[in-house]
Design an enzyme around this catalytic site. Sequence first.
Site, PDB file in Angstrom:
ATOM      1  N   ASP A  62       0.870  -1.181   0.000  1.00 35.68           N
ATOM      2  CA  ASP A  62       0.000   0.000   0.000  1.00 35.68           C
ATOM      3  C   ASP A  62       0.910   1.235   0.000  1.00 35.68           C
ATOM      4  OD1 ASP A  62      -2.601   1.226   2.325  1.00 35.68           O
ATOM      5  OD2 ASP A  62      -1.623   2.132   0.581  1.00 35.68           O
ATOM      6  N   SER A 128      -5.689  14.599 -14.106  1.00 36.56           N
ATOM      7  CA  SER A 128      -6.928  14.345 -14.847  1.00 36.56           C
ATOM      8  C   SER A 128      -7.553  15.647 -15.332  1.00 36.56           C
ATOM      9  CB  SER A 128      -7.917  13.610 -13.918  1.00 36.56           C
ATOM     10  OG  SER A 128      -9.208  13.587 -14.482  1.00 36.56           O
ATOM     11  N   TYR A 153     -12.934  13.656  -5.648  1.00 37.72           N
ATOM     12  CA  TYR A 153     -11.888  13.023  -6.485  1.00 37.72           C
ATOM     13  C   TYR A 153     -11.166  14.107  -7.285  1.00 37.72           C
ATOM     14  CZ  TYR A 153      -9.902  11.271 -10.759  1.00 37.72           C
ATOM     15  OH  TYR A 153      -9.053  11.070 -11.812  1.00 37.72           O
ATOM     16  N   LYS A 157      -7.097  15.711  -7.162  1.00 37.06           N
ATOM     17  CA  LYS A 157      -6.166  15.919  -8.279  1.00 37.06           C
ATOM     18  C   LYS A 157      -5.682  17.374  -8.307  1.00 37.06           C
ATOM     19  CE  LYS A 157      -6.029  11.755  -9.932  1.00 37.06           C
ATOM     20  NZ  LYS A 157      -4.802  10.938  -9.782  1.00 37.06           N
ATOM     21  N   TYR A 181      -5.056  13.443 -17.835  1.00 39.38           N
ATOM     22  CA  TYR A 181      -5.706  12.481 -18.729  1.00 39.38           C
ATOM     23  C   TYR A 181      -7.094  12.980 -19.092  1.00 39.38           C
ATOM     24  CZ  TYR A 181      -2.533   9.170 -16.297  1.00 39.38           C
ATOM     25  OH  TYR A 181      -1.465   8.528 -15.733  1.00 39.38           O
ATOM     26  N   ARG A 235     -16.750  14.331 -25.016  1.00 40.62           N
ATOM     27  CA  ARG A 235     -15.512  14.086 -24.293  1.00 40.62           C
ATOM     28  C   ARG A 235     -14.379  13.818 -25.278  1.00 40.62           C
ATOM     29  NH1 ARG A 235     -18.460  15.592 -21.043  1.00 40.62           N
ATOM     30  NH2 ARG A 235     -18.946  14.849 -18.935  1.00 40.62           N
TER      31      ARG A 235
END
Length: 342
Positions: A62, A128, A153, A157, A181, A235
């Site tokens: 981890d 992202s 989330y 980032k 990304y 997208r």
Amino acid sequence: MKKTANILVTGGAGFIGSHTVVLLIEQGFNPVIVDDFRNSEKRVLKGIEEITGQIPVVHEVDVVDKEAMHAIFQQYNFEGVIHFAAYKAVGESVQKPLMYYRNNLVSLMNCIELCEEFEVKNFVFSSSCTVYGEPDDILVNENTPIKPANSPYGQTKQVSEQILKDAIDSKNGLRVLCLRYFNPIGAHESSAIGELPIGVPNNLVPYVTQTAIGKLEQLTVFGDDYQTPDGSCIRDYIHVMDLAEAHIHGMKWLSRQKDDTYEILNAGTGVGVSVLEIIHTFEKVTGTALNWKIGPRREGDVSQIYADPKRAFDLLGWKTKRSIEESLKDAWNWEQKLANEK
Ligand code: WQD
């Protein structure tokens, strides 16, 4: 960067990570995967071996466990790190924000501190397009103003990019590239590795392929009343192998930069594709009819966003090569491979 360089790949058993590990091996690097398989399956390791003929080096650890990570840094003389390991489900992050902050930020800070301690300079970070939030202009470049993230989330980032920037500004001697990304899809052309969503997929393309193969009943298009040509969201869908190639180009580019370099680059095709276009293209390239219907909008969706990929080409000499048709065909071949194994 010497060809046989040891590269730490956290989350290297995941979707993007595993495809990047294949390329690293094929290009003569020594990737060291660190993954605790909470969001990936060990079958990926066989797939990497099938493609490359090499058993990947793996540590089941981890990344939040700093002591364990310290031991790994002691064991290898890393020349670079590609940090993929993170939770990435938008919806789940709304339900479990603290789990996302702890995991995504502590794992990142562990990697940065260990890179400083062991003087590992080249750091590629998996960011992202979600950091743009709901941008004013739909074609975004790296200077497009960042809007408030629309999920914890996305916030992790944004904060991660800031943590990396502040670490570089402290002159810690690292060189950092954040790759934003867009929408990674598809699978390796061999169908030996691909996307392995856990449970019912959140993302469009795996939902499409699982519907087409009969695992799922029907695809719902989340809204067709957006201000777009066909009313569905747009997208920038990038083939996972193109995205993997961006990481190799990025790592090599970093190794030629001076210390305390900090760069952010979009990793996208530069072409916007709508949900309905994905459906029609999928049906065309696979010859498979898809069972779908129009449903209500999904909370938090931006209507359209796609990348201006110019800076990545100018700096890295990288651009995407694979078409949306190829991406969907590879995604479908992979889904059929999975079904045949059952
Ligand atoms: C794409 C489009 C949906 C499913 C997210 C994250 C992003 C990155 C990629 C991690 C949207 C529509 C989807 C369905 C649908 N993840 N859709 N029916 O939301 O653009 O991006 O995944 O890095 O950070 O934000 O991707 O594939 O979920 O959705 O109509 O069953 O498909 O509304 O317009 P998204 P997605």
